[in-house]
Design an enzyme around this catalytic site. Structure first.
Site, mmCIF file in Angstrom:
data_model
loop_
_atom_site.group_PDB
_atom_site.id
_atom_site.type_symbol
_atom_site.label_atom_id
_atom_site.label_comp_id
_atom_site.label_asym_id
_atom_site.label_seq_id
_atom_site.Cartn_x
_atom_site.Cartn_y
_atom_site.Cartn_z
ATOM 1 N N TYR A 71 0.838 -1.201 0.000
ATOM 2 C CA TYR A 71 0.000 0.000 0.000
ATOM 3 C C TYR A 71 0.873 1.251 0.000
ATOM 4 O O TYR A 71 0.598 2.212 -0.709
ATOM 5 C CB TYR A 71 -0.943 0.010 1.212
ATOM 6 C CG TYR A 71 -1.927 1.150 1.139
ATOM 7 C CD1 TYR A 71 -3.148 0.983 0.500
ATOM 8 C CD2 TYR A 71 -1.621 2.409 1.670
ATOM 9 C CE1 TYR A 71 -4.042 2.033 0.389
ATOM 10 C CE2 TYR A 71 -2.506 3.462 1.558
ATOM 11 C CZ TYR A 71 -3.717 3.270 0.916
ATOM 12 O OH TYR A 71 -4.588 4.319 0.799
ATOM 13 N N PHE A 123 -7.939 21.272 -24.718
ATOM 14 C CA PHE A 123 -8.244 19.846 -24.792
ATOM 15 C C PHE A 123 -9.481 19.627 -23.920
ATOM 16 O O PHE A 123 -9.672 20.313 -22.929
ATOM 17 C CB PHE A 123 -7.076 18.953 -24.354
ATOM 18 C CG PHE A 123 -7.446 17.509 -24.548
ATOM 19 C CD1 PHE A 123 -7.535 16.985 -25.827
ATOM 20 C CD2 PHE A 123 -7.810 16.706 -23.472
ATOM 21 C CE1 PHE A 123 -7.979 15.682 -26.038
ATOM 22 C CE2 PHE A 123 -8.245 15.398 -23.682
ATOM 23 C CZ PHE A 123 -8.328 14.883 -24.966
ATOM 24 N N THR A 124 -10.310 18.678 -24.310
ATOM 25 C CA THR A 124 -11.630 18.512 -23.690
ATOM 26 C C THR A 124 -11.564 18.436 -22.161
ATOM 27 O O THR A 124 -12.172 19.255 -21.464
ATOM 28 C CB THR A 124 -12.319 17.259 -24.254
ATOM 29 O OG1 THR A 124 -11.427 16.143 -24.108
ATOM 30 C CG2 THR A 124 -12.664 17.430 -25.724
ATOM 31 N N ASP A 214 1.365 20.306 -20.804
ATOM 32 C CA ASP A 214 0.625 19.056 -20.971
ATOM 33 C C ASP A 214 1.590 18.145 -21.721
ATOM 34 O O ASP A 214 1.808 18.253 -22.918
ATOM 35 C CB ASP A 214 -0.682 19.255 -21.740
ATOM 36 C CG ASP A 214 -1.462 17.941 -21.839
ATOM 37 O OD1 ASP A 214 -0.811 16.869 -21.793
ATOM 38 O OD2 ASP A 214 -2.697 17.971 -21.968
ATOM 39 N N LYS A 257 -0.261 7.524 -23.432
ATOM 40 C CA LYS A 257 0.141 7.789 -24.819
ATOM 41 C C LYS A 257 1.637 7.494 -24.964
ATOM 42 O O LYS A 257 2.025 6.343 -25.123
ATOM 43 C CB LYS A 257 -0.185 9.234 -25.202
ATOM 44 C CG LYS A 257 -1.673 9.471 -25.470
ATOM 45 C CD LYS A 257 -2.482 9.716 -24.245
ATOM 46 C CE LYS A 257 -3.850 10.274 -24.536
ATOM 47 N NZ LYS A 257 -4.686 10.339 -23.337
ATOM 48 N N ARG A 382 -13.718 15.016 -33.837
ATOM 49 C CA ARG A 382 -13.111 16.101 -33.064
ATOM 50 C C ARG A 382 -13.577 17.401 -33.703
ATOM 51 O O ARG A 382 -12.896 17.999 -34.525
ATOM 52 C CB ARG A 382 -11.576 16.032 -33.080
ATOM 53 C CG ARG A 382 -10.996 14.823 -32.401
ATOM 54 C CD ARG A 382 -10.778 14.950 -30.904
ATOM 55 N NE ARG A 382 -11.919 14.684 -30.053
ATOM 56 C CZ ARG A 382 -11.811 14.337 -28.770
ATOM 57 N NH1 ARG A 382 -10.643 14.190 -28.199
ATOM 58 N NH2 ARG A 382 -12.879 14.133 -28.047
ATOM 59 N N PHE A 449 -19.505 14.231 -26.152
ATOM 60 C CA PHE A 449 -19.104 13.358 -27.258
ATOM 61 C C PHE A 449 -18.983 11.889 -26.852
ATOM 62 O O PHE A 449 -19.161 11.003 -27.675
ATOM 63 C CB PHE A 449 -17.779 13.840 -27.867
ATOM 64 C CG PHE A 449 -16.679 13.994 -26.851
ATOM 65 C CD1 PHE A 449 -16.572 15.164 -26.112
ATOM 66 C CD2 PHE A 449 -15.767 12.980 -26.636
ATOM 67 C CE1 PHE A 449 -15.563 15.306 -25.162
ATOM 68 C CE2 PHE A 449 -14.762 13.117 -25.693
ATOM 69 C CZ PHE A 449 -14.662 14.277 -24.945
HETATM 70 N N1 F0G Z 1 -4.230 15.919 -22.451
HETATM 71 C C1 F0G Z 1 -4.174 15.502 -23.721
HETATM 72 C C2 F0G Z 1 -3.405 16.283 -24.713
HETATM 73 C C3 F0G Z 1 -4.847 14.326 -24.098
HETATM 74 O O1 F0G Z 1 -4.776 13.930 -25.365
HETATM 75 C C4 F0G Z 1 -5.579 13.609 -23.130
HETATM 76 C C5 F0G Z 1 -6.325 12.419 -23.483
HETATM 77 C C6 F0G Z 1 -5.608 14.093 -21.811
HETATM 78 C C7 F0G Z 1 -4.913 15.247 -21.516
HETATM 79 C C8 F0G Z 1 -6.384 13.401 -20.731
HETATM 80 O O2 F0G Z 1 -5.740 12.256 -20.337
HETATM 81 O O3 F0G Z 1 -7.332 10.435 -20.987
HETATM 82 O O4 F0G Z 1 -5.388 10.002 -19.478
HETATM 83 O O5 F0G Z 1 -7.323 11.279 -18.667
HETATM 84 N N2 F0G Z 1 -6.596 12.115 -24.653
HETATM 85 C C9 F0G Z 1 -7.298 10.943 -25.112
HETATM 86 C C10 F0G Z 1 -7.482 11.031 -26.585
HETATM 87 C C11 F0G Z 1 -8.538 10.624 -24.365
HETATM 88 O O6 F0G Z 1 -8.117 10.109 -27.133
HETATM 89 O O7 F0G Z 1 -6.993 11.966 -27.214
HETATM 90 P P1 F0G Z 1 -6.505 10.922 -19.845
#
Ligand code: F0G
Length: 470
Positions: A71, A123-124, A214, A257, A382, A449
């Site tokens: 843990y 970014f979303t 990021d 990624k 997108r 989305f």
């Molecule tokens: N920042 C970027 C540039 C991303 O592409 C993503 C995720 C995140 C933050 C969030 O990270 O998913 O680990 O919580 N991108 C994915 C995509 C979901 O399909 O582009 P996460």
């Protein structure tokens, strides 16, 4: 067409199902024309995302067996901490289960109500966490990033004049940090240059503003710098990654990624007070600060994945050039898409692919659904759907970029999968007039989305005709 061969051979295979057109028509209808709602078993080539979809190496699978599931104080935590420090160079490290968890903690700690958070495109999840913390995102990316045809080599760069305007307008004390993304996802995987980052650093030093990276696709960005930026051809990708991070104050990272793993993320920084505060938050939302939502074996696989991604430049060259190969096939056939080609994906330009569909009928969503039906390849919208509604006006944001992303998982698909994908899309392009727009039948309030459902509009309409239908 030049193709960089895969620098690995295949040891384990995972069968994928070939389906008929009729099967796929039914599947997409049942999924509400949303590729996120398709079942993975019904997908032939999955280009939905490069997130968590990498193939791990034999060394990573072996590392899983070395998971220390204590843990507190797992040895894999210390190994990962040391790897992050070695590759990215930040002093302090807080693990999280994925990127958005790091964004949540960072936004909560750094943003005050009414702050502005400039960034090189939204970014979303990043923007949502900024908004949830009371901030407002301000786009400061260069104008060319919104133009799918501009050949600028570093379309991810920040426009310093936009930064200056923001600071003049609201005052530097309402700008806690710049959210600076490498290989800007929503712009088409477009890289930033070191020259831009250095200029931004000088600007931010003047106004005492932090730069938070990021860091999700920094390794891919470093390859573009090596290839395109004067003075970097002889530097290794590993050296360039370290240099990028050195101009920033910390980062959030989705390790799903570049990190070559299926789950994981982190927050890193140089400021000790921020680190102490972040450790306080991580125990509330993620888990103890020495695992932060990851198991010991996840941390072991991630440490190994990060090492592999920069060990030599061969992996990253193959990875980015595979994406480029797919893009070049589409270029030859005249299929409209974002140029220059990004690192992780090729982005089709749905406005130019489907000029007969109004943006309020979601051309990119329609195109993603049509590609699945034609080819069995799953892609992602997108555009207007991902961008959501403006919280003030309640209207769809109608972003300049209305794109379909063909995202390449790392080390998963081969050249023949790229050929198959390109051939199918070229075939579809030739019959594009048959594709219709969509309308919402279910629209979630946040990050719509992911779970939205649509119905097909029976006949393709011009924007004017669409207005009269409503
Ligand atoms: N920042 C970027 C540039 C991303 O592409 C993503 C995720 C995140 C933050 C969030 O990270 O998913 O680990 O919580 N991108 C994915 C995509 C979901 O399909 O582009 P996460």
């Amino acid at each position: 067409m030049k193709h960089v061969p895969e620098p690995f051979k295949i040891k384990t295979v995972e069968p994928i199902k070939m389906t008929t057109l009729e099967y796929r028509e039914k599947a997409i209808r049942e999924a509400g024309y949303n590729t996120f709602l398709l079942k993975s078993k019904d997908v032939f080539i999955d280009l939905l995302t490069d997130s968590g979809t990498s193939a791990m190496s034999d060394a990573q699978w072996a590392a899983l067996q070395m998971g220390d599931e204590a843990y507190a104080g797992s040895r894999n935590f210390y190994e990962l901490e040391e790897t992050v420090r070695d590759v990215y160079g930040y002093k302090y490290f807080v693990p999280t289960h994925q990127g958005r968890a790091a964004e949540h903690i960072m936004s909560k700690l750094l943003i005050k109500p009414d702050d502005r958070v400039p960034g090189n495109m939204f970014f979303t999840t990043t923007r949502l966490h900024q908004e949830l913390a009371g901030g407002t995102f301000v786009d400061v990316i260069v104008d060319e990033a919104h133009d799918t045809t501009s050949e600028l080599p570093f379309k991810g760069n920040v426009d310093l004049a936009k930064m200056q305007r923001l600071v003049d307008e609201v005052g530097a004390d309402r700008v806690p940090y710049v959210s600076y993304e490498t290989c800007v996802n929503m712009a088409g995987g477009q890289p930033i240059s070191i020259a831009n980052l250095k200029e931004l650093r000088a600007f931010c030093d003047k106004y005492n503003i932090k730069i938070m990276l990021d860091n999700t696709r920094t390794i891919e960005n470093a390859y573009f710098i090596q290839k395109r930026e004067p003075g970097y051809a002889d530097k290794s990708v590993k050296e360039i990654v370290k240099e990028i991070c050195s101009y920033t104050d910390g980062c959030t990272c989705s390790a799903k990624k570049d990190g070559l793993v299926n789950i994981g993320g982190f927050l890193a920084m140089n400021d000790e007070d921020f680190f102490v505060a972040a450790k306080g938050e991580v125990v509330i939302y993620e888990g103890l600060h020495t695992y932060g939502g990851m198991s010991g074996r996840d941390m072991a696989a991630l440490a190994q994945g990060i090492r592999e991604s920069v060990e030599t430049d061969d992996y990253i060259r193959y990875r980015v050039e595979q994406t480029n190969y797919l893009g070049e096939l589409l270029t030859e056939a005249g299929v409209p898409h974002v140029v220059p080609h990004g690192g992780h994906a090729i982005f089709l330009d749905a406005r130019r692919f489907l000029p007969h569909i109004d943006q309020e009928q979601f051309p990119a969503q329609s195109l993603a659904a049509a590609i699945y039906v034609e080819t069995g390849v799953r892609t992602m919208e997108r555009g207007n759907v991902s961008s959501g509604r403006d919280p003030e006006t309640g209207k769809n944001r109608q972003p300049a970029l209305e794109l379909v992303r063909l995202t390449i998982p790392r080390r998963v698909y081969t050249q023949s999968h790229m050929d198959f994908t390109a051939e199918g899309i070229i075939r579809l392009y030739k019959q594009r007039n048959k594709i219709n727009g969509l309308k919402f039948v279910f629209e979630p309030k946040v990050l719509r989305f992911f779970q939205a459902r649509f119905e097909e509009l029976t006949t393709a309409t011009t924007p004017q005709a669409h207005l009269s239908i409503e």
